[in-house]
Design a protein around this motif. Structure first.
Motif, short mmCIF file in Angstrom:
data_model
loop_
_atom_site.label_atom_id
_atom_site.label_comp_id
_atom_site.label_asym_id
_atom_site.label_seq_id
_atom_site.Cartn_x
_atom_site.Cartn_y
_atom_site.Cartn_z
N LEU A 13 49.00 36.11 93.50
CA LEU A 13 49.62 35.29 94.56
C LEU A 13 50.87 34.52 94.13
O LEU A 13 51.85 34.51 94.88
N PRO A 14 50.91 33.87 92.95
CA PRO A 14 52.15 33.16 92.59
C PRO A 14 53.38 34.07 92.53
O PRO A 14 54.44 33.72 93.02
N VAL A 15 53.22 35.24 91.96
CA VAL A 15 54.38 36.14 91.85
C VAL A 15 54.75 36.71 93.22
O VAL A 15 55.95 36.90 93.52
N LEU A 16 53.78 36.95 94.09
CA LEU A 16 54.10 37.44 95.43
C LEU A 16 54.85 36.38 96.24
O LEU A 16 55.80 36.70 96.96
N ARG A 17 54.43 35.13 96.13
CA ARG A 17 55.14 34.05 96.83
C ARG A 17 56.54 33.89 96.27
O ARG A 17 57.51 33.67 97.00
N ALA A 18 56.68 33.98 94.93
CA ALA A 18 58.00 33.88 94.31
C ALA A 18 58.91 35.00 94.80
O ALA A 18 60.07 34.76 95.13
N GLU A 29 55.49 25.49 90.79
CA GLU A 29 54.49 24.73 90.04
C GLU A 29 53.20 25.53 90.08
O GLU A 29 52.58 25.69 91.13
N CYS A 30 52.80 26.07 88.91
CA CYS A 30 51.66 26.98 88.83
C CYS A 30 50.62 26.50 87.82
O CYS A 30 50.97 25.88 86.82
N THR A 31 49.36 26.84 88.10
CA THR A 31 48.29 26.59 87.14
C THR A 31 47.76 27.91 86.56
O THR A 31 47.03 27.88 85.57
N ASP A 32 48.11 29.03 87.14
CA ASP A 32 47.65 30.33 86.67
C ASP A 32 48.36 30.69 85.37
O ASP A 32 49.58 30.79 85.34
N PRO A 33 47.61 30.91 84.28
CA PRO A 33 48.26 31.25 83.01
C PRO A 33 49.02 32.58 83.04
O PRO A 33 49.95 32.78 82.27
N MET A 34 48.66 33.48 83.95
CA MET A 34 49.35 34.77 84.04
C MET A 34 50.77 34.61 84.58
O MET A 34 51.60 35.50 84.40
N ALA A 35 51.08 33.50 85.20
CA ALA A 35 52.44 33.28 85.72
C ALA A 35 53.45 33.30 84.58
O ALA A 35 54.60 33.70 84.79
N ALA A 36 53.04 32.90 83.39
CA ALA A 36 53.94 32.90 82.23
C ALA A 36 54.41 34.31 81.88
O ALA A 36 55.49 34.49 81.30
N ILE A 37 53.64 35.30 82.24
CA ILE A 37 54.00 36.70 82.00
C ILE A 37 54.63 37.31 83.25
O ILE A 37 55.65 37.97 83.20
N ASP A 38 53.99 37.04 84.39
CA ASP A 38 54.39 37.69 85.64
C ASP A 38 55.76 37.26 86.15
O ASP A 38 56.53 38.09 86.64
#
Length: 99
Positions: free
Chosen positions: A37-42, A58-67
């Motif tokens: 979801l964070p990358v889709l919204r971005a 502003e994200c809490t998902d650790p995968m956002a650092a990669i995605d």
């Protein structure tokens, strides 16, 4: 979930609100959302931003650092880094200038 543009929230704005002016940042609160979801919204927000506009996620998902860096490599937009906040990480993405 709030998306903040200056001091107004996107929730209070009509769904067809124009992108922020070039010199303003669009800040999205994506805390609590999990991959993808964070990358889709971005991706959705980057597609509607004007060239040169800044998107702060502003994200809490650790995968956002990669995605998120991978997303900018795929779209040609710019990943400007991140910083830690209280309980979240803020990622800075900039819409690429037109060629």
């Amino acid at each position: 979930m709030n998306a903040v543009i200056g001091t107004a929230t996107a929730l209070a704005m009509p769904a067809t609100a124009p992108p922020p002016p070039f010199d303003e940042a669009l800040r999205l609160d994506l805390r609590g959302l999990k991959c993808p979801l964070p990358v889709l919204r971005a991706q959705k927000e980057l597609a509607r931003l004007r060239p040169g506009a800044l998107l702060i996620l502003e994200c809490t998902d650790p995968m956002a650092a990669i995605d998120l860096p991978n997303l900018t490599r795929e779209t040609g937009d710019l990943y400007e880094g991140h910083h830690k906040g209280e309980g979240f990480t803020a990622y800075h993405l900039r819409k690429a200038p037109r060629p």
